[in-house]
Design an enzyme around this catalytic site. Structure first.
Site, PDB file in Angstrom:
ATOM      1  N   LYS A  39      91.746 -18.368 -11.519  1.00  0.00           N
ATOM      2  CA  LYS A  39      92.031 -17.171 -12.157  1.00  0.00           C
ATOM      3  C   LYS A  39      93.412 -16.737 -11.466  1.00  0.00           C
ATOM      4  O   LYS A  39      93.931 -15.627 -12.188  1.00  0.00           O
ATOM      5  CB  LYS A  39      91.019 -16.208 -12.090  1.00  0.00           C
TER       6      LYS A  39
ATOM      7  N   ASN B 134      76.643  -8.147 -23.908  1.00  0.00           N
ATOM      8  CA  ASN B 134      75.923  -8.822 -22.620  1.00  0.00           C
ATOM      9  C   ASN B 134      75.179  -7.288 -22.096  1.00  0.00           C
ATOM     10  O   ASN B 134      75.390  -6.098 -22.311  1.00  0.00           O
ATOM     11  CB  ASN B 134      76.768  -9.340 -21.709  1.00  0.00           C
TER      12      ASN B 134
HETATM   13  N1  CTP Z   1      87.288 -11.809 -16.927  1.00  0.00           N
HETATM   14  C1  CTP Z   1      88.251 -11.341 -17.632  1.00  0.00           C
HETATM   15  N2  CTP Z   1      88.368 -11.830 -19.059  1.00  0.00           N
HETATM   16  C2  CTP Z   1      87.534 -12.687 -19.695  1.00  0.00           C
HETATM   17  C3  CTP Z   1      86.408 -13.390 -18.754  1.00  0.00           C
HETATM   18  C4  CTP Z   1      86.417 -12.874 -17.560  1.00  0.00           C
HETATM   19  O1  CTP Z   1      89.149 -10.538 -17.412  1.00  0.00           O
HETATM   20  N3  CTP Z   1      87.737 -13.014 -20.592  1.00  0.00           N
HETATM   21  C5  CTP Z   1      87.324 -11.441 -15.556  1.00  0.00           C
HETATM   22  C6  CTP Z   1      85.917 -10.597 -15.299  1.00  0.00           C
HETATM   23  O2  CTP Z   1      86.263  -9.263 -15.612  1.00  0.00           O
HETATM   24  C7  CTP Z   1      85.920 -10.887 -13.856  1.00  0.00           C
HETATM   25  C8  CTP Z   1      86.130 -12.231 -13.569  1.00  0.00           C
HETATM   26  O3  CTP Z   1      87.122 -12.390 -14.732  1.00  0.00           O
HETATM   27  O4  CTP Z   1      86.563 -10.037 -13.022  1.00  0.00           O
HETATM   28  C9  CTP Z   1      84.890 -13.225 -13.612  1.00  0.00           C
HETATM   29  O5  CTP Z   1      84.276 -13.290 -14.862  1.00  0.00           O
HETATM   30  P1  CTP Z   1      82.985 -14.253 -15.133  1.00  0.00           P
HETATM   31  O6  CTP Z   1      82.293 -13.784 -16.274  1.00  0.00           O
HETATM   32  O7  CTP Z   1      82.326 -14.649 -13.851  1.00  0.00           O
HETATM   33  O8  CTP Z   1      84.057 -15.490 -15.344  1.00  0.00           O
HETATM   34  P2  CTP Z   1      84.122 -16.442 -16.487  1.00  0.00           P
HETATM   35  O9  CTP Z   1      85.580 -16.734 -16.680  1.00  0.00           O
HETATM   36  O10 CTP Z   1      83.336 -15.920 -17.725  1.00  0.00           O
HETATM   37  O11 CTP Z   1      83.436 -17.665 -16.050  1.00  0.00           O
HETATM   38  P3  CTP Z   1      82.169 -18.340 -16.383  1.00  0.00           P
HETATM   39  O12 CTP Z   1      82.763 -19.977 -16.687  1.00  0.00           O
HETATM   40  O13 CTP Z   1      81.263 -18.405 -15.060  1.00  0.00           O
HETATM   41  O14 CTP Z   1      81.507 -17.937 -17.558  1.00  0.00           O
END
Ligand code: CTP
Length: 414
Positions: free
Chosen positions: A357, A225
């Site tokens: 989370k 990304n």
């Molecule tokens: N994060 C993490 N591990 C993952 C995905 C996300 O630790 N596999 C953490 C990121 O570092 C950030 C937070 O979760 O602090 C939110 O990340 P985000 O990408 O916004 O969340 P997602 O769970 O990927 O939600 P979305 O459904 O919006 O993609």
């Protein structure tokens, strides 16, 4: 009390030892008292006379100097300083330090000391990259030793890569930082050991994740990304400036390590998760990394041919949610901060993510503009008491504000 700062400088055996002479000169000029210990190998490169002349102090070389033992005692020598600096820290010295050997004066002092230690490694690039050296560095960092990253460039041995001793000015600036002082005028090239800003995170350990992850499709392709890692690196830098010991778990980015930060490089989400666990315990964790949500279910071991993939697709598996799993971990940091990069309504989904989370705070940002890779950020801080809107700020300023809030929160929790 004169308030003069005292350094115990251990000079190891490597061609870079000549730069430690310049370091002594810089420190002495800044009115820092330097006492030198020279290892046997170090004495092959510089003489006790040189270091004694530059420091204005007697140089110590042997554990078995009966007069010296009676007069000073090596334990006292190791504790009388405000900071012990190992420069150059050879692969051999680092290995001995990591394993707690005490076979000569330098290693005995390092084992006996209760003073903070800075190691400034210098060695051949292959020795630096060897898994044994990297293991020893991880052990030392875990033990609380600050390790400076070596410079990259042509080496005395004719090879090229990381392993060169940083310039004496950089080392002096790092020493000044560790002594709780700042470089008042970096342009002057001389560290100024004038009183510095308060260090509200002294004694705390902060864990920061930053950058993207790369999820291998085959040996040459990956899912990634646009995260640049800049916001996470700025937070790590601000936390180190505030006095914290900082472990920065970084995905693949092209950024240099902020001074005083212990960096662990990873590629994939699974590696990031393992590095996060290895860094615990921590007082606070700030998860800024843009972790890939999925990875190819099985990375191919050979390069995939062009034909076929477009029709059949690449089967994906979900990655672990590092933040959510840390929230459930028995060693959960007292303060857990997530970032939520959104392109829709940042607040609604950040508020929901904080609860889902198990984070204490979520820093929500709208990434529909050029935030990913850009230099500024507009964020909202979502806590259990509501939402704060912060102005549009440079990423460094967002970092400083967030670190100040973290320091406040940890202080009120004590
Ligand atoms: N994060 C993490 N591990 C993952 C995905 C996300 O630790 N596999 C953490 C990121 O570092 C950030 C937070 O979760 O602090 C939110 O990340 P985000 O990408 O916004 O969340 P997602 O769970 O990927 O939600 P979305 O459904 O919006 O993609």
């Amino acid at each position: 009390m004169s308030g003069q700062r005292r350094i115990l400088l251990i000079v190891g055996g490597g061609i870079a030892a000549y730069k430690s002479c310049e370091l002594v000169r810089l420190l002495a000029k800044a009115d820092v008292a330097v006492t030198c210990v020279l290892t046997d190998a170090g004495a092959e490169f510089v003489t006790p006379m040189t270091l004694a002349t530059l420091s204005g102090n007697r140089v110590h070389t042997s554990l078995w100097d009966a007069g010296e033992e009676a007069e000073i005692g090596h334990i006292q020598l190791s504790r009388a300083a405000d900071l012990v600096v190992v420069c150059p820290a050879t692969a051999d010295l680092l290995a001995k330090m990591a394993h707690g050997l005490a076979s000569d004066l330098a290693t005995t002092l390092l084992l006996a000391t209760d003073t903070p230690v800075l190691a400034v490694p210098a060695m051949n690039v292959r020795m630096w990259q060897h898994p044994a050296t990297q293991r020893n560095l991880a052990t030392l960092r875990g033990d609380g030793v600050t390790v400076m990253e070596p410079d990259e460039g042509p080496m005395a041995c004719g090879e090229y890569g990381p392993g060169r001793l940083p310039e004496p000015e950089q080392i002096a600036a790092e020493i000044a930082r560790l002594l709780g002082r700042v470089v008042a005028d970096p342009l002057a090239g001389q560290p100024d050991f004038a009183p510095a800003a308060p260090r509200p995170l002294n004694g705390r350990h902060l864990l920061v994740t930053a950058g993207p992850t790369h999820e291998a499709i085959d040996p040459v392709r990956f899912i990634a990304n646009r995260s640049s890692g800049r916001q996470g690196f700025a937070i790590a830098a601000a936390a180190a400036d505030a006095g914290a010991r900082v472990t920065l778990v970084a995905g693949p980015v092209s950024l240099s390590t902020p001074p005083g930060v212990d960096r662990v490089d990873v590629e994939s989400a699974s590696e990031m998760q393992a590095a996060v666990h290895a860094a615990l315990p921590a007082d606070a964790a700030v998860m800024v990394a843009a972790v890939a949500d999925w990875r190819p279910a099985a990375a191919a071991t050979a390069k995939l041919p062009k034909s076929g993939i477009a029709d059949s697709g690449i089967p994906l598996a979900a990655n672990p949610d590092i933040l959510a799993e840390l929230a459930r971990d028995p060693q959960r940091p007292r303060l857990l901060v997530g970032f939520a990069a959104e392109t829709g309504d940042p607040l609604a989904s950040a508020t929901e993510k904080r609860i889902r989370k198990g984070a204490d705070w979520i820093v929500a940002n709208d990434v529909s503009g050029d935030v990913m890779g850009g230099s500024a950020n507009q964020v909202h801080l979502v806590t259990d008491s509501g939402v704060e809107d912060w102005p549009h700020l440079p990423k460094e300023e967002v970092a400083r504000r967030l670190v100040a809030r973290i320091a406040e929160a940890l202080a009120t929790d004590d």
